[in-house]
Write a protein that holds these residues in place. Structure first.
Motif, mmCIF file in Angstrom:
data_model
loop_
_atom_site.group_PDB
_atom_site.id
_atom_site.type_symbol
_atom_site.label_atom_id
_atom_site.label_comp_id
_atom_site.label_asym_id
_atom_site.label_seq_id
_atom_site.Cartn_x
_atom_site.Cartn_y
_atom_site.Cartn_z
ATOM 1 N N PHE A 374 55.349 62.081 -35.232
ATOM 2 C CA PHE A 374 55.172 60.801 -34.556
ATOM 3 C C PHE A 374 56.052 59.694 -35.117
ATOM 4 N N SER A 375 56.518 58.849 -34.187
ATOM 5 C CA SER A 375 57.138 57.573 -34.548
ATOM 6 C C SER A 375 56.493 56.492 -33.694
ATOM 7 N N VAL A 376 56.416 55.294 -34.266
ATOM 8 C CA VAL A 376 55.821 54.163 -33.556
ATOM 9 C C VAL A 376 56.710 52.953 -33.751
ATOM 10 N N THR A 377 57.058 52.301 -32.660
ATOM 11 C CA THR A 377 57.907 51.113 -32.699
ATOM 12 C C THR A 377 57.243 49.992 -31.918
ATOM 13 N N ASP A 378 57.350 48.770 -32.456
ATOM 14 C CA ASP A 378 56.968 47.592 -31.679
ATOM 15 C C ASP A 378 58.260 46.894 -31.277
ATOM 16 N N ASN A 379 58.540 46.893 -29.988
ATOM 17 C CA ASN A 379 59.786 46.306 -29.482
ATOM 18 C C ASN A 379 59.463 45.274 -28.416
ATOM 19 N N PRO A 380 59.334 43.991 -28.791
ATOM 20 C CA PRO A 380 58.963 42.959 -27.816
ATOM 21 C C PRO A 380 60.010 42.708 -26.747
ATOM 22 N N SER A 381 61.234 43.214 -26.919
ATOM 23 C CA SER A 381 62.267 43.004 -25.905
ATOM 24 C C SER A 381 62.158 43.995 -24.754
ATOM 25 N N SER A 393 55.994 41.674 -23.634
ATOM 26 C CA SER A 393 57.322 41.306 -24.126
ATOM 27 C C SER A 393 57.450 39.794 -24.307
ATOM 28 N N TYR A 394 58.279 39.397 -25.248
ATOM 29 C CA TYR A 394 58.536 37.977 -25.500
ATOM 30 C C TYR A 394 59.822 37.858 -26.302
ATOM 31 N N ALA A 395 60.405 36.677 -26.322
ATOM 32 C CA ALA A 395 61.675 36.447 -27.029
ATOM 33 C C ALA A 395 61.474 35.715 -28.352
ATOM 34 N N ILE A 396 60.590 34.717 -28.360
ATOM 35 C CA ILE A 396 60.332 33.899 -29.549
ATOM 36 C C ILE A 396 58.837 33.898 -29.792
ATOM 37 N N ASP A 397 58.417 34.111 -31.034
ATOM 38 C CA ASP A 397 56.977 34.090 -31.292
ATOM 39 C C ASP A 397 56.480 32.661 -31.410
ATOM 40 N N PRO A 428 58.336 39.696 -47.610
ATOM 41 C CA PRO A 428 58.398 38.249 -47.830
ATOM 42 C C PRO A 428 58.736 37.427 -46.595
ATOM 43 N N GLU A 429 59.162 38.069 -45.489
ATOM 44 C CA GLU A 429 59.620 37.312 -44.334
ATOM 45 C C GLU A 429 58.946 37.786 -43.047
ATOM 46 N N SER A 430 58.933 36.909 -42.068
ATOM 47 C CA SER A 430 58.402 37.241 -40.745
ATOM 48 C C SER A 430 59.329 38.206 -40.029
ATOM 49 N N ASN A 431 58.759 39.097 -39.244
ATOM 50 C CA ASN A 431 59.570 39.903 -38.344
ATOM 51 C C ASN A 431 59.287 39.548 -36.884
ATOM 52 N N GLY A 432 58.918 38.280 -36.677
ATOM 53 C CA GLY A 432 58.784 37.771 -35.309
ATOM 54 C C GLY A 432 57.513 38.172 -34.603
ATOM 55 N N HIS A 433 56.430 38.383 -35.365
ATOM 56 C CA HIS A 433 55.159 38.772 -34.749
ATOM 57 C C HIS A 433 54.031 37.793 -35.094
ATOM 58 N N GLY A 434 54.380 36.538 -35.321
ATOM 59 C CA GLY A 434 53.375 35.490 -35.493
ATOM 60 C C GLY A 434 53.019 34.924 -34.127
ATOM 61 N N ARG A 435 51.898 35.344 -33.588
ATOM 62 C CA ARG A 435 51.572 35.016 -32.206
ATOM 63 C C ARG A 435 50.226 34.300 -32.128
ATOM 64 N N ALA A 436 50.074 33.505 -31.095
ATOM 65 C CA ALA A 436 48.874 32.673 -30.997
ATOM 66 C C ALA A 436 48.383 32.606 -29.565
ATOM 67 N N SER A 446 50.663 42.361 -32.346
ATOM 68 C CA SER A 446 51.628 43.257 -31.730
ATOM 69 C C SER A 446 52.172 42.681 -30.432
ATOM 70 N N GLY A 447 53.279 43.277 -29.960
ATOM 71 C CA GLY A 447 53.870 42.899 -28.691
ATOM 72 C C GLY A 447 53.900 44.070 -27.737
ATOM 73 N N VAL A 448 54.862 44.973 -27.928
ATOM 74 C CA VAL A 448 54.984 46.169 -27.096
ATOM 75 C C VAL A 448 55.076 47.371 -28.038
ATOM 76 N N VAL A 449 53.980 48.066 -28.215
ATOM 77 C CA VAL A 449 53.901 49.183 -29.160
ATOM 78 C C VAL A 449 54.087 50.490 -28.404
ATOM 79 N N LEU A 450 55.071 51.272 -28.842
ATOM 80 C CA LEU A 450 55.411 52.520 -28.172
ATOM 81 C C LEU A 450 55.231 53.694 -29.125
#
Length: 576
Positions: A374-381, A393-397, A428-436, A446-450
């Protein structure tokens, strides 16, 4: 049932949400009914300037003023201020038994102001997220918006000063200070999307749901058992949301998203009193992409037929079963939404603990959490899959960080968590998944988990493998098409070695947990079996999972006491 289709999106099948302790206000409580209908899609970047929008201009003007002037005597100056404005336009129509019972539209604007005292290393923030919520003017009145921001900022600053003092005092109780910063810096960006608007033919959809909710009594295919239908509901929900974000780092964002959800719920009781139901529908990012009138009509008929089949189905055996169970992509996506996805959304642990994060995978970094294939990716694009639209999907969190694809699991081992701007150990850094959610603070989400397998099987090959296990083990096995509630099987079939299937009811699964995901999945389907599960919760999210064959799942009879049947028969459908 097609295994590659859009999520049912029914309340009974909705994915569980991570529970965060949040500051609650009367404003946010009033929004609860609205927020549950929201899902999202990112729109294309437009060549538009921030100064073209009076609300965005007012946000920036007041932010600059507060940044320069906000300081109480002998107190710390804020190092970070952030303004969120959510412009929410919503519509809902509900029909019961062939009649319209609810129609409402709402337009609301809410601002959330966050102020941080201290610095990126140690500040006033807490795990629940700080901020002050204020209603904003519905019209484009910049002065009224600035007054709302002014009062909210003043309150947020005073709250931050109190929180910072309390937090610094609490930290003195511990031997070692936290190893990670409280907040990770982010590069300023400017991202201006077109404003979104609701595009819905309300009269057409009111007519459609009224007809759908009355099919139980009017359509000749199902009319014969109309008296056994205790509820028949059709709903249409739509939302168009424009979100604004400005902060003192220099970020300026305006982005919009919309959702349209047409859903059906039919059900009642079996002769022994067991409550049964079918709840599903479709989600789209535009009204034109919802089901056609004919398809929506057929969905209701199919649901009514499957409900009647459930009423007549035998109750699952009283003898507990342990053995193979084949989960359709629909059911598998629900399992992954509940057992996997929340555990890779990195929540910072409580102060004074040494854990990396919260949840079942807090100590699982670089360890197996799924089978090796298994592999799992979250790709919001990712915006489509197998020709279906994706709402997650989203471009900016919501913290002003560009979304990034994240390889969560590689060869079965956990390699990454989903993060916002609250760092955890080794991340130490965000990977663009701070969502509200609207009016709420941002958390990792999460955004789009495959989910994919490097050794996929076709649908027929999975069925054949299930039957071979039945022959090998010398007993019947199970296959589940849909789940409801707490991962309880809603459409469960007992499968004989010759391929014969019998629908059963009243079952629950036993020992279906994260350990099962790691050790008991023995086969997975290919893309043709994958199911696109679009969440309609307050934060848009999509999970795409193939069919999964588990080697050892417990199936047993539910122990709930059945409710009494109605004392009187239903009204005759020919009466006026």
């Amino acid at each position: 049932m097609s295994l590659a289709q859009t999520s049912n999106a029914a309340s009974s099948n909705s994915q569980p949400k991570k529970s965060h302790s949040m500051r609650k206000t009367s404003t946010t409580l009033a929004l609860a009914a609205l927020l549950v209908t929201i899902s999202a899609t990112h729109k294309v970047l437009a060549a538009e300037k921030p100064s073209d929008d009076p609300m965005l201009r007012a946000l920036q003007t007041e932010l600059d003023r507060e940044k320069a002037q906000l300081l109480l005597p002998d107190m710390q100056r804020p190092y970070f201020i952030e303004y969120h404005l959510d412009d929410i336009d919503s519509y809902e129509a509900v029909a019961n038994y062939g009649a319209l019972t609810l129609e409402q539209a709402n337009h609301q604007r809410i601002v959330r102001v966050s102020v941080r005292v201290g610095d990126y290393t140690s500040d006033s923030s807490t795990a629940r997220g700080e901020g002050v919520v204020q209603l904003a003017p519905k019209d484009d009145n910049p002065l009224a918006l600035r007054y709302a921001l002014w009062t909210a900022t003043d309150e947020a600053y005073k709250n931050a000063l109190r929180s910072y003092a309390a937090k610094q005092a609490a930290l003195k109780r511990f031997q070692a200070p936290p190893t990670e910063k409280d907040f990770s810096p982010a590069k300023p960006i400017t991202h201006i999307d077109p404003l979104v608007k609701m595009d819905l033919d309300r009269n057409l959809w009111k007519k459609r749901i009224v007809e759908a909710s009355g099919l139980y009594a009017s359509d000749p295919e199902v009319r014969s058992f109309a008296a056994d239908v205790q509820h028949s509901i059709a709903t249409l929900r739509a939302a168009a949301i424009n979100r604004y974000l400005v902060n003192t780092e220099g970020t300026v964002v305006r982005q919009g998203y919309s959702s349209y959800n047409a859903a059906v719920s039919v059900g009642g009781q079996a002769a022994d009193g067991m409550r049964l139901g079918r709840d599903n529908g479709t989600i789209a990012t535009s009204a034109k992409d919802l089901e056609s009138a004919a398809a929506f009509h057929q969905r209701v008929i199919d649901d009514l037929k499957s409900y009647e089949a459930l009423r007549k189905a035998p109750v699952v055996s009283s003898e507990d079963y342990h053995g193979p169970v084949l989960f359709s992509g629909d059911a598998a996506s629900d399992v992954m939404n509940r057992l996997f996805v929340p555990n890779v959304e990195a929540d910072r642990p409580e102060m004074g603990t040494t854990a990396r994060t919260q949840g079942a995978y807090t100590s699982s970094l670089h360890a197996p959490v799924l089978p090796e294939a298994f592999s799992v990716t979250d790709n919001p694009s990712l915006t489509t899959f197998n020709g279906q639209s994706i709402v997650g999907s989203y471009a900016i969190d919501e913290e002003g960080v560009p979304a990034q694809p994240v390889d969560i699991v590689v060869n079965g081992k956990l390699q990454n968590y989903l993060l916002g701007r609250s760092p955890i150990k080794d991340f130490p850094e965000s990977n663009g998944h701070g969502r509200a959610a609207p009016a709420q603070p941002a958390h990792s989400h999460s955004g789009v988990v495959l989910f994919k397998s490097s050794q996929p099987l076709t649908g027929p090959a999975l069925d054949a493998k299930l039957l071979s296990l039945a022959k090998e083990q010398g007993h019947d096995v199970y296959a589940v098409d849909t789940l409801g509630g707490e991962l309880n099987p809603r459409l469960l079939f007992r499968v004989k070695a010759d391929g014969t299937r019998e629908l059963v009811r009243g079952a629950v699964f036993d020992e279906l947990d994260v350990r099962t995901l790691r050790s008991d999945i023995i086969a997975a389907g290919d893309a043709s079996t994958a199911y696109v599960s679009n969440s309609i919760g307050p934060i848009p999210q999509t999970t795409i999972a193939p069919s999964l064959l588990f080697s050892d799942i417990g199936v047993k009879r539910a122990s709930e006491e059945q409710q009494k049947l109605p004392y009187y028969a239903a009204p005759p459908i020919d009466s006026k």
